[in-house]
Every structure is written in C-alpha cells, then in structure tokens.
Design an enzyme around this catalytic site. Sequence first.
Site, PDB file in Angstrom:
ATOM      1  N   SER A   1       0.797  -1.228   0.000  1.00 12.15           N
ATOM      2  CA  SER A   1       0.000   0.000   0.000  1.00 12.15           C
ATOM      3  C   SER A   1       0.827   1.274   0.000  1.00 12.15           C
ATOM      4  O   SER A   1       0.307   2.352  -0.294  1.00 12.15           O
ATOM      5  CB  SER A   1      -0.947   0.017   1.203  1.00 12.15           C
ATOM      6  OG  SER A   1      -0.227   0.158   2.409  1.00 12.15           O
TER       7      SER A   1
ATOM      8  N   LYS B   1       0.958   4.592   6.847  1.00 12.72           N
ATOM      9  CA  LYS B   1       0.445   5.396   5.742  1.00 12.72           C
ATOM     10  C   LYS B   1       1.106   6.774   5.803  1.00 12.72           C
ATOM     11  O   LYS B   1       1.834   7.098   6.729  1.00 12.72           O
ATOM     12  CB  LYS B   1      -1.078   5.572   5.823  1.00 12.72           C
ATOM     13  CG  LYS B   1      -1.897   4.294   5.937  1.00 12.72           C
ATOM     14  CD  LYS B   1      -1.967   3.526   4.637  1.00 12.72           C
ATOM     15  CE  LYS B   1      -2.845   2.277   4.780  1.00 12.72           C
ATOM     16  NZ  LYS B   1      -2.801   1.416   3.578  1.00 12.72           N
TER      17      LYS B   1
END
Length: 261
Positions: free
Chosen positions: A50, A111
């Site tokens: 991701s 993230k």
Amino acid sequence: MTQVNNGQAGSGTKAASGFGETVRTIVYALLIAVVVRTLLFEPFNIPSGSMIPTLQVGDYLFVSKFTYGYSKFSLPFSPNLFSGRILYSAPHRGDVAVFRFTRDTSIDYIKRIVGLPGDHIQVRDGLLYLNGTEVPRTEIGDYVAIDEHRDQLQGRLYDETLPGSGGRGPVVHQILRLTNDGMQNNTPEYVVPPGYFFAMGDDRDDSADSRFMDDLGYVPIENLVGHAQMIFFSFDASHPLWQFWEWPVEIRWNRLFRWVR
C-alpha cells in the site's frame, strides 16, 4: 585439607558469581532493549504494497517513538494507564507514520499523513485536492512493482508535493497511480475533525486508507505509534527461505539505510 577446602569453596563462589553476572547482564540487556523500543526506536517490517513506491514489501525500518510523544500504544501490550498523549508534538502533513488500526488497535498500519485537523480532503478524477486546491504532481513515467501476492502492479509514477505544516516546507514524495476509476478516485469531501488525521497510501489505487470510512476512516491522533525514519534492511523473498544460496541476491542492497520521505 584446609587449603583444598578453601580452593573448592572459592571455585564454587566464583562459579556462582559468574552465573549471577551472566543473569544480570541478560536482564540489563533486556531492560535496555525494552526502554529503547518503548521510548526511542522500534523496528517494523512492511508486509503489503500500500505504500509502494516509498516502501516496498520486505522493507524493514526504524520508527522513532518520541517524534509525536507517547500514548498507551507506545507501550508494550498497550496498557490502559492513561489517555491521550504525553510530551505531545503534532504530526506534520506528509509524514509517513505508523499507527494503530481504528477497527482493531492490535494491528499496526503505516500510511502517509495528508490531512490534519480542519483540512478538507477530496479526490476527483484521481487528483488529490487539499482545502479546495489541487495538490500539484509531476509525472515521472511508467512504473512496475510487485505486491505482497507477487502480482505485478503496472502504473504511472508521479512526484506529488504536499503543502507543509507547522512551519515546515512542502513535502515532495512519490506516488503510484494504476487507474483513474473507482470510488477511491472520486470521493466525497472529507473534513478532518479535531484530534484526528487523514491518512493515505502512496499506492493510491491499492490502499485501504482514510478514504474508506467503513474501514480505516479518520485516525485518532492517540493511535500514533511513531514516525518512519530509515529503511535499515530490505529483502525481496522471491525464493523459498530454505534456498539460502539465494539470500545475497534477495537483499535489496540499494535500499539499505535509506531515509523515508
């Protein structure tokens, strides 16, 4: 006889003393490791794609625990000793941060922080808008990556420039775009509430992040664990582990000791 007895007693005492020193050394080493891991730096590995291209599957990195201060999630087993954060320093827009998943705080996520409290975030036709202004990006070219399933990701690589925050200048980082379609590329406008931040993966079309309110959603600042600092090891793992003769080839030497940005 006395000399012999004294010699035997002395040997036993020395042996016991040596064993005690070994135990104390091990205990001290463990205590130091716990203190370093809790207060200073903690190692993490990257299991998914991701955050491609910034972080690759198989990267190992050091995360600074002191950057944002400490919450219960900074401590081993996350004991409920206090709420909020102590010695708190606000995160910056553009930081790559480790935090606890909002639906299950036993799980660590990593993230990029793209929105801070009060920010308006929206993606339209694959373009990121922050507070009504399109976030500038520059196309670099084609890019092929391998995800955690060993599938190829073929897309376009961009330099994206997030505006700075807290007195820090703009943050230039790379993102991967696979498509302009899908819900993740045409979102409602999100307004980040007080005490929360908005996180997105750099692999914009293969990331379960804050765009999905029924999944990650807005992340409480309390959930922050630390700031990703440096990749200290990286391993491709395309061969079975027992093929030890492939290990030197599997190491991504060019990624070792690389700063995360």
